[in-house]
Design a protein around this motif. Structure first.
Motif, PDB file in Angstrom:
ATOM      1  N   ALA A 128       0.857  -1.184   0.000  1.00 38.37           N
ATOM      2  CA  ALA A 128       0.000   0.000   0.000  1.00 38.37           C
ATOM      3  C   ALA A 128       0.892   1.234   0.000  1.00 38.37           C
ATOM      4  O   ALA A 128       1.853   1.300   0.769  1.00 38.37           O
ATOM      5  N   LEU A 129       0.601   2.177  -0.874  1.00 37.04           N
ATOM      6  CA  LEU A 129       1.428   3.375  -0.998  1.00 37.04           C
ATOM      7  C   LEU A 129       0.645   4.600  -0.554  1.00 37.04           C
ATOM      8  O   LEU A 129      -0.457   4.855  -1.039  1.00 37.04           O
ATOM      9  N   ILE A 130       1.206   5.335   0.400  1.00 39.11           N
ATOM     10  CA  ILE A 130       0.619   6.589   0.875  1.00 39.11           C
ATOM     11  C   ILE A 130       1.571   7.714   0.502  1.00 39.11           C
ATOM     12  O   ILE A 130       2.779   7.630   0.785  1.00 39.11           O
ATOM     13  N   VAL A 131       1.065   8.754  -0.154  1.00 40.72           N
ATOM     14  CA  VAL A 131       1.913   9.872  -0.566  1.00 40.72           C
ATOM     15  C   VAL A 131       1.440  11.146   0.120  1.00 40.72           C
ATOM     16  O   VAL A 131       0.285  11.245   0.564  1.00 40.72           O
ATOM     17  N   ALA A 132       2.336  12.129   0.199  1.00 37.55           N
ATOM     18  CA  ALA A 132       1.992  13.381   0.861  1.00 37.55           C
ATOM     19  C   ALA A 132       0.920  14.135   0.089  1.00 37.55           C
ATOM     20  O   ALA A 132      -0.015  14.704   0.661  1.00 37.55           O
ATOM     21  N   SER A 133       1.034  14.127  -1.239  1.00 38.60           N
ATOM     22  CA  SER A 133       0.060  14.839  -2.077  1.00 38.60           C
ATOM     23  C   SER A 133       0.133  14.285  -3.484  1.00 38.60           C
ATOM     24  O   SER A 133       1.023  13.499  -3.815  1.00 38.60           O
ATOM     25  N   GLY A 134      -0.814  14.696  -4.322  1.00 42.57           N
ATOM     26  CA  GLY A 134      -0.811  14.252  -5.710  1.00 42.57           C
ATOM     27  C   GLY A 134      -2.143  13.643  -6.109  1.00 42.57           C
ATOM     28  O   GLY A 134      -3.081  13.553  -5.309  1.00 42.57           O
ATOM     29  N   THR A 135      -2.207  13.184  -7.367  1.00 44.91           N
ATOM     30  CA  THR A 135      -3.449  12.611  -7.899  1.00 44.91           C
ATOM     31  C   THR A 135      -3.223  11.214  -8.462  1.00 44.91           C
ATOM     32  O   THR A 135      -3.969  10.763  -9.322  1.00 44.91           O
ATOM     33  N   GLU A 136      -2.174  10.543  -8.000  1.00 47.78           N
ATOM     34  CA  GLU A 136      -1.899   9.206  -8.515  1.00 47.78           C
ATOM     35  C   GLU A 136      -3.035   8.255  -8.154  1.00 47.78           C
ATOM     36  O   GLU A 136      -3.429   8.163  -6.989  1.00 47.78           O
ATOM     37  N   PRO A 137      -3.571   7.505  -9.143  1.00 48.46           N
ATOM     38  CA  PRO A 137      -4.714   6.622  -8.864  1.00 48.46           C
ATOM     39  C   PRO A 137      -4.372   5.438  -7.975  1.00 48.46           C
ATOM     40  O   PRO A 137      -5.263   4.867  -7.342  1.00 48.46           O
TER      41      PRO A 137
END
Length: 613
Positions: A128-137
Motif C-alpha cells: 500500500a502506498l501513501i503519498v503526501a500529495s498528488g493525484t496518482e490513482p
C-alpha cells in the motif's frame, strides 16, 4: 504513563498545550490539537484500513518534510516499526528492504520520489502506498486520510513497543548499519536536554535537517517535549528563516555555521571599521583562551597562560562583556534577532569558526552522540568551550578504556565507553528479533577516542580506526588536524591521512567559488562562474593554478592556522595536494556528508603515496 513512549509524551504536551503552535511550514501552522487529530487519523487508517499490526514494518521515504513528525507519531501509536530512508535511495533497494522486513505499507513524503516508487507496487502488488500529495490513482494521499479521519470515532488500539525506529548509520567505514533506536533513548533526551538547556514552551525550533537522520527526529521530539514549536525551512531559505521565523533554537550541522562565519568575515572585510573589528575579535578570543585553560580541557593543547595573562582577565572580561552587548550584538542580530542557541550535532565546527562565533557571542553548543548512543554529552551555555563536547548528560555514565602510552590521571586518553538509557541494544537483524524486549549492552564501546575530567567534561579527539602513527612514533588523529585546516575560507573539504613515508598528507578540495574570487582579485584568472560551478569540466584551467599559485595560498593559510592551534609539529601535514574536483555523496562522502576515508585512500592512492620531491 507519558514516559512509556514518544507518542505518549506528545499526547501529554497536546493535552497541556492544545492551542499552542506545534508545526509551521510554508506559512501554514498547526496547533498541538490539530497535529494530534491528524496523528489519530493516520494511526486509525493504518490500523483499521491497512490492518498494520504491532511490530510490523512501515517504510517512510522522505528527506526534510513537515509531515514527518505526524507520520512518525502515528506509526508509534499503533506499535509498528518505522524504517526511514532518504528519497534518493533507488527503488530496487527499497523493494529489497520491503521484502526483508515484510512491510506492506510505504509512506512517501517526497513528491519527486513518489512516481518512481509507484512502479514498486508492480513488483510487490501487496504494498500500500501513501503519498503526501498528488493525484496518482494507485496511491492514497495524506490529505484524504486526514479529511476522512474527521469525525471518525473508531477506537484506536494503542500499542507500545521498545523500539521507536530503525535508523541507518552514516556508513563512514563501509556499509551503513541499521540501528533499532529504543523509546527509552529518545525519552531520556526528551527529559534531560530541556532541563540542562533551560528550554521553554515559548522556544521556536528551526528545522532544516533530513527526516531520515537521527538528529532530525531527536530535535523535533525534544521540541514537543517542551511544548515548543517547530518551523521547517529548506537550506536555500535558511538565511531568511533565521531572520523572520522567531527562531530561538537552531539545530544544525557545521557547514551551515561555516557559511555564516564566512559571510560575517566577508562583511567585516568590507567595513570601514575592519581593523577595529578584527582587533576586537582577537581580543575576545584571547580572553576566552585564558579563561578556558583554567576551567575546561579541550582537544587542543594551547600554550599555558602566564600569571600576567591571568591578571589581565580583570580588564579583559569587562571589555568582552561590553563588546558582546554592543558591536557584536549588532552582528548577531543581522544573522538572527531572536536566536538563543545553535545546537551542533553530527560533527564539530572548525576550531577558528568555533572560537570566532563564541567571541561574537553566538551560543553554538556542540554535542556528542551517534545513532547507537543517541546523545551522551552536550555543552552548556555557561561552559561553552571550543574544542570540547561539554559535560556528560545526567543518567549517562562514561568511562575511558586507556590506549597504550596515553598518559594518566586527568590526561588519560582512550576509547570512550558509554552505558545508560541512551545506548542501543544491538544492530538490526530481522523483524522477529524485535518482538523480544531488546536490552542495551552493559557497555557500548564507541570507537571514538577521548578523555574525561573529574567534572564530567568530555573531550573527543577522533575515531580509533582513523588514527595512525607517524615516523616519530607519535599518534596522530586526523580529525583534529582537519578541524583546524577547515578554518580557511578556501577549503571545501580536507582529508588528512598517512603517506608512504609515514607523515601526514592533506588532500584538499577547494571551495572553488572562494578560490576563484581570490584569483580574480589578484589578477591570476578571470572570474567566470562556470569555472567554479563545474570545475571537473575545466581541468585545463584549474590544474596549473592548483599546482602553482593556489597551492602556495593553501600552504600560507594552513601555516597561519596551525601555528596557533596547539597541535604538535608531527601532526602537521608535510605535503598538500589540491584536487581539481569536488567530493560527492555516495562516493567520497556519505549521505550525511562525512568523508569515507578508505574509499578516498583507494581513489587517491597514487597521490597519497607519491614520493616527496
Amino acid at each position: 504513563m507519558h514516559d512509556h513512549s514518544v507518542y505518549r509524551k506528545f499526547c501529554d504536551s497536546a493535552r497541556r498545550f492544545p492551542a499552542s503552535v506545534c508545526l509551521t511550514a510554508e506559512g501554514e501552522s498547526l496547533s498541538y490539537a490539530e497535529v494530534h487529530q491528524r496523528v489519530l487519523s493516520l494511526a486509525r487508517y493504518l490500523q483499521h484500513e491497512l490492518h498494520v499490526s504491532q511490530h510490523e514494518a512501515i517504510i517512510v521515504v522522505a528527506d526534510q518534510s513537515r509531515w514527518w513528525l505526524i507520520v512518525s507519531l502515528s506509526i508509534q501509536a499503533i506499535g509498528a516499526v518505522e524504517f526511514p530512508v532518504e528519497s534518493a535511495k533507488p527503488a530496487n533497494e527499497i523493494a529489497a528492504l520491503a521484502e526483508k522486513t515484510g512491510s506492506k505499507v510505504i509512506i512517501v513524503l517526497d513528491t519527486a520520489a513518489a512516481g518512481q516508487l509507484l512502479s514498486l507496487r508492480i513488483v510487490q502488488r501487496s504494498l500500500a502506498l501513501i503519498v503526501a500529495s498528488g493525484t496518482e490513482p494507485n496511491a492514497t494521499t495524506l490529505g484524504n486520510i486526514f479529511e476522512s479521519g474527521v469525525g471518525n470515532q473508531r477506537l484506536l488500539s494503542e500499542r507500545t513497543i521498545a523500539v521507536s525506529a530503525i535508523i541507518a548509520t552514516s556508513g563512514t567505514t563501509g556499509v551503513a548499519k541499521q540501528v533499532p533506536v529504543l523509546q527509552r533513548s529518545f525519552l531520556h533526551a526528551m527529559r534531560v536536554i530541556p532541563r540542562v538547556l533551560k528550554l521553554r514552551r515559548s522556544d521556536v525550533f528551526l528545522s532544516c535537517l533530513p527526516s531520515w537522520h537521527l538528529y532530525a527526529r531527536l530535535v523535533e521530539y525534544v521540541a514537543i517535549a517542551t511544548g515548543g514549536s517547530v518551523v521547517y525551512s529548506s537550506i536555500p531559505a535558511l538565511a531568511g528563516a533565521l531572520k523572520t521565523s522567531g527562531v530561538t533554537v537552531f539545530p544544525s550541522f557545521p557547514e551551515i555555521w561555516e557559511a555564516v562565519y564566512r559571510q560575517i568575515i566577508s562583511q567585516i572585510e568590507k567595513s570601514k571599521m575592519r581593523i577595529i573589528l578584527r582587533s576586537a575579535i582577537r581580543t575576545v578570543i584571547k580572553t576566552d583562551r585564558i579563561f578556558e585553560y583554567w576551567f575546561s580541557r579541550t582537544r587542543y593543547d594551547k600554550q599555558t597562560p602566564s600569571i600576567f595573562a591571568i591578571v589581565k582577565l580583570a580588564y579583559l572580561l569587562p571589555v568582552r562583556w561590553v563588546l558582546q552587548r554592543t558591536i557584536f550584538r549588532a552582528i548577531r542580530r543581522r544573522v538572527s534577532p531572536t536566536l538563543r542557541y545553535a545546537i551542533m550535532g553530527d560533527a564539530p565546527l572548525p576550531l577558528v569558526v568555533d572560537e570566532t562565533l563564541r567571541a561574537l557571542g553566538f551560543q553554538v553548543l556542540e554535542g556528542y552522540g551517534s545513532t547507537e548512543q543517541c546523545v551522551t554529552a552536550l555543552r552548556r551555555p555557561t561552559r561553552n568551550f571550543p574544542g570540547a563536547v561539554g559535560r556528560v548528560l545526567p543518567g549517562v555514565h562514561v568511562t575511558i578504556e586507556a590506549l597504550e602510552n596515553s598518559g594518566s590521571g586527568a590526561a588519560l586518553l582512550g576509547e570512550i565507553c558509554v552505558t545508560g538509557p541512551n545506548v542501543f541494544a544491538g544492530y538490526f537483524a530481522d523483524m522477529q528479533a524485535l518482538k523480544s524486549n531488546p536490552q542495551p549492552p552493559l557497555q557500548y564501546k564507541t570507537g571514538d577516542i577521548g578523555s574525561l575530567d573529574s567534572r564530567g567534561n568530555l573531550v573527543v579527539v577522533g575515531r580509533k580506526i582513523n588514527a595512525f602513527r607517524v615516523a616519530t612514533g607519535e599518534r596522530v588523529f586526523p580529525e583534529l588536524v582537519e578541524n583546524v585546516l577547515r578554518g580557511s575560507r578556501f577549503v571545501g573539504w580536507v582529508v588528512v591521512t598517512e603517506s608512504g613515508d609515514r607523515t601526514p598528507v592533506a588532500l584538499v578540495v577547494p571551495d572553488f567559488h572562494e578560490l576563484l574570487q581570490w584569483l580574480a582579485q589578484h589578477s591570476y584568472a578571470p572570474a567566470l562562474a562556470e569555472y567554479a560551478e563545474r570545475p571537473e569540466k575545466h581541468g585545463d584551467f584549474w590544474l596549473p593554478l592548483l599546482a602553482g599559485v593556489a597551492k602556495g595560498l593553501y600552504q600560507k593559510e594552513f601555516e597561519r592556522l596551525l601555528i596557533d592551534s596547539g597541535l604538535s609539529a608531527a601532526a602537521r601535514p608535510t605535503r598538500i595536494h589540491v584536487l581539481p574536483r569536488r567530493f560527492h555523496r555516495g562516493a567520497e562522502l556519505t549521505q550525511t556528508l562525512k568523508p569515507r576515508r578508505e574509499f578516498i585512500r583507494r581513489e587517491f592512492k597514487s597521490v597519497i603515496f607519491a614520493k616527496r620531491e
